[in-house]
Design a protein around this motif. Structure first.
Motif, mmCIF file in Angstrom:
data_model
loop_
_atom_site.group_PDB
_atom_site.id
_atom_site.type_symbol
_atom_site.label_atom_id
_atom_site.label_comp_id
_atom_site.label_asym_id
_atom_site.label_seq_id
_atom_site.Cartn_x
_atom_site.Cartn_y
_atom_site.Cartn_z
ATOM 1 N N ALA A 311 6.369 -55.447 47.379
ATOM 2 C CA ALA A 311 6.764 -56.505 48.017
ATOM 3 C C ALA A 311 5.770 -57.041 49.087
ATOM 4 O O ALA A 311 4.513 -56.694 48.838
ATOM 5 N N PHE A 312 5.972 -57.933 49.915
ATOM 6 C CA PHE A 312 4.937 -58.222 50.796
ATOM 7 C C PHE A 312 5.467 -58.458 52.186
ATOM 8 O O PHE A 312 5.260 -59.495 52.911
ATOM 9 N N TYR A 313 6.297 -57.521 52.681
ATOM 10 C CA TYR A 313 6.771 -57.293 54.014
ATOM 11 C C TYR A 313 6.481 -56.100 54.699
ATOM 12 O O TYR A 313 6.279 -55.106 53.957
ATOM 13 N N VAL A 314 6.431 -56.296 56.146
ATOM 14 C CA VAL A 314 6.500 -54.953 56.873
ATOM 15 C C VAL A 314 7.461 -55.207 57.870
ATOM 16 O O VAL A 314 7.654 -55.990 58.492
ATOM 17 N N TYR A 315 8.345 -54.232 58.197
ATOM 18 C CA TYR A 315 9.626 -54.110 58.851
ATOM 19 C C TYR A 315 9.178 -53.231 60.086
ATOM 20 O O TYR A 315 9.165 -51.931 59.773
ATOM 21 N N ALA A 316 9.354 -53.870 61.023
ATOM 22 C CA ALA A 316 9.006 -53.134 62.441
ATOM 23 C C ALA A 316 10.320 -52.706 63.343
ATOM 24 O O ALA A 316 10.883 -53.884 63.550
ATOM 25 N N ASP A 317 10.083 -51.445 63.866
ATOM 26 C CA ASP A 317 11.227 -51.301 65.036
ATOM 27 C C ASP A 317 10.528 -51.756 66.220
ATOM 28 O O ASP A 317 9.686 -51.046 66.756
#
Length: 384
Positions: A311-317
């Motif tokens: 995909a083309f996402y980064v999920y950040a805490d």
């Protein structure tokens, strides 16, 4: 006039962010868009050219409900080319985007009151469509050590009639390998439940190819779309792959709910599938953008991330920075001119401490966005 209770669903927050970004742009500001999962590239030239020819030569009317036979055949060929799966074109149903596919699949496979397991974080429209159809979404919190994907142990002791997974996932971009996907399918089918695989981000992979559920079992429902890899978000063309025994049920529903997917979009989609050179050029942009994000986000203070497999996402805490991701995203938009998505869209319980960053736009935009984020975080004292 009264509102129905089943129509009372939550807003799709990313769309609200898009509107706020649009208003800022209307006021003369330059906004970097990292909020929406929309490719920065248009539909392939071959797709647009094919539609132009069709508009000159043909009457674009209704197609049969299951879709243009040539397109169904070409989609089936993709499974042989990508996965070495010999797929009967008769099992392919062309839909009005993946959203139309979800509606058809949920209608055909589940009754009102049934329960479908979802992993959280996950795509928010799953649960909202289910709620509108009186189907109960059962969201199970996934864990960082499992790269935010469901594992069989998460399903222990649960009662459900279906389970849905996405690999690559939205918002995390993480993927299930063949063994992990097989274990989930076995677990769900062992409970007599239906397994649904959202494969909309297939084709956008980096270090290893994605695995389709059809490599493991024919008794699954696969949902896909031309929106992401084929850069055709607004065209609303997607597809389902179903077991043979479910096809007539889905066909009857499609006839009555949609009549057919848009003829124009089907013509374009067929041509897009052979635009390999242009599509791979898009992938080169995503690879470059991913490298920039994996280097630049930690430098900007967003260092608690699950590196995306696809995909083309980064999920950040960002729970160490805020417990209100919606307000934090608004501050980033207002002060840095970067639109990002609050995690509340994807995880109502824990999303107050997460953000999703999309890198689907141009590499120049991604580089500029990272610079703006770094300045914003530096001004807040989060980074030196």
């Amino acid at each position: 006039m009264r509102n129905s209770t089943r129509g009372t669903v939550d807003p799709f927050i990313v769309m609200d962010v898009m509107e706020a970004a649009r208003q800022a742009e209307d006021a003369g500001r330059h906004i970097i868009h990292m909020e929406v999962g929309q490719p920065g590239t248009p539909a392939p030239a071959a797709a647009r050219d094919a539609l132009a020819r069709a508009m000159s030569d043909d009457a674009l009317g209704y197609t049969v409900a299951l879709g243009l036979p040539a397109l169904r055949k070409r989609i089936a060929k993709l499974y042989g080319d990508w996965y070495n799966v010999d797929l009967d074109p008769a099992r392919v149903v062309v839909t009005p985007g993946s959203s139309g596919g979800f509606i058809l699949a949920f209608s055909a496979l589940f009754d009102a009151g049934d329960t479908i397991v979802l992993g959280a974080p996950g795509y928010p429209s799953y649960r909202q469509i289910m709620k509108a159809m009186n189907i109960a979404p059962l969201e199970v919190e996934t864990r960082a050590e499992n790269r935010l994907q469901l594992v069989p142990a998460d399903l222990a002791g649960l009662s459900y009639q279906g389970a849905m997974v996405a690999s690559p996932a939205n918002p995390s971009g993480t993927m299930l390998d063949r063994d992990a996907l097989s274990a989930l399918i076995d677990t769900v089918q062992g409970q007599g439940a239906s397994f649904l695989s959202d494969e909309i981000y297939h084709g956008i992979e980096y270090d290893r190819p994605a695995v389709t559920a059809l490599e493991i079992s024919e008794d699954v429902c696969v949902i896909n779309s031309f929106s992401k890899y084929f850069s055709m978000t607004g065209w609303r063309a997607g597809w389902l792959v179903l077991p043979e025994e479910n096809l007539r049920q889905v066909e009857r529903l499609a006839q009555n709910m949609f009549i057919c997917a848009p003829h124009a979009s089907q013509v374009a989609a067929l041509a897009a599938m052979d635009a390999g050179e242009e599509l791979e050029a898009n992938m080169a942009v995503y690879r470059a953008n991913r490298a920039l994000m994996l280097e630049g986000l930690p430098k900007a203070g967003f260092d608690r991330i699950a590196p995306p497999d696809g995909a083309f996402y980064v999920y950040a805490d960002v729970s160490h920075l805020t417990d209100d991701s919606r307000a934090f995203a608004r501050e980033i938009l207002d002060e840095a001119g970067v639109a990002v998505t609050p995690g509340l869209d994807f995880d109502p319980a824990r999303g107050g401490g997460t953000l999703r960053f999309s890198y689907a736009r141009s590499t120049a935009d991604i580089a500029e966005g990272l610079e703006r984020l770094t300045r914003f975080m530096r001004a807040r004292g989060f980074v030196e």
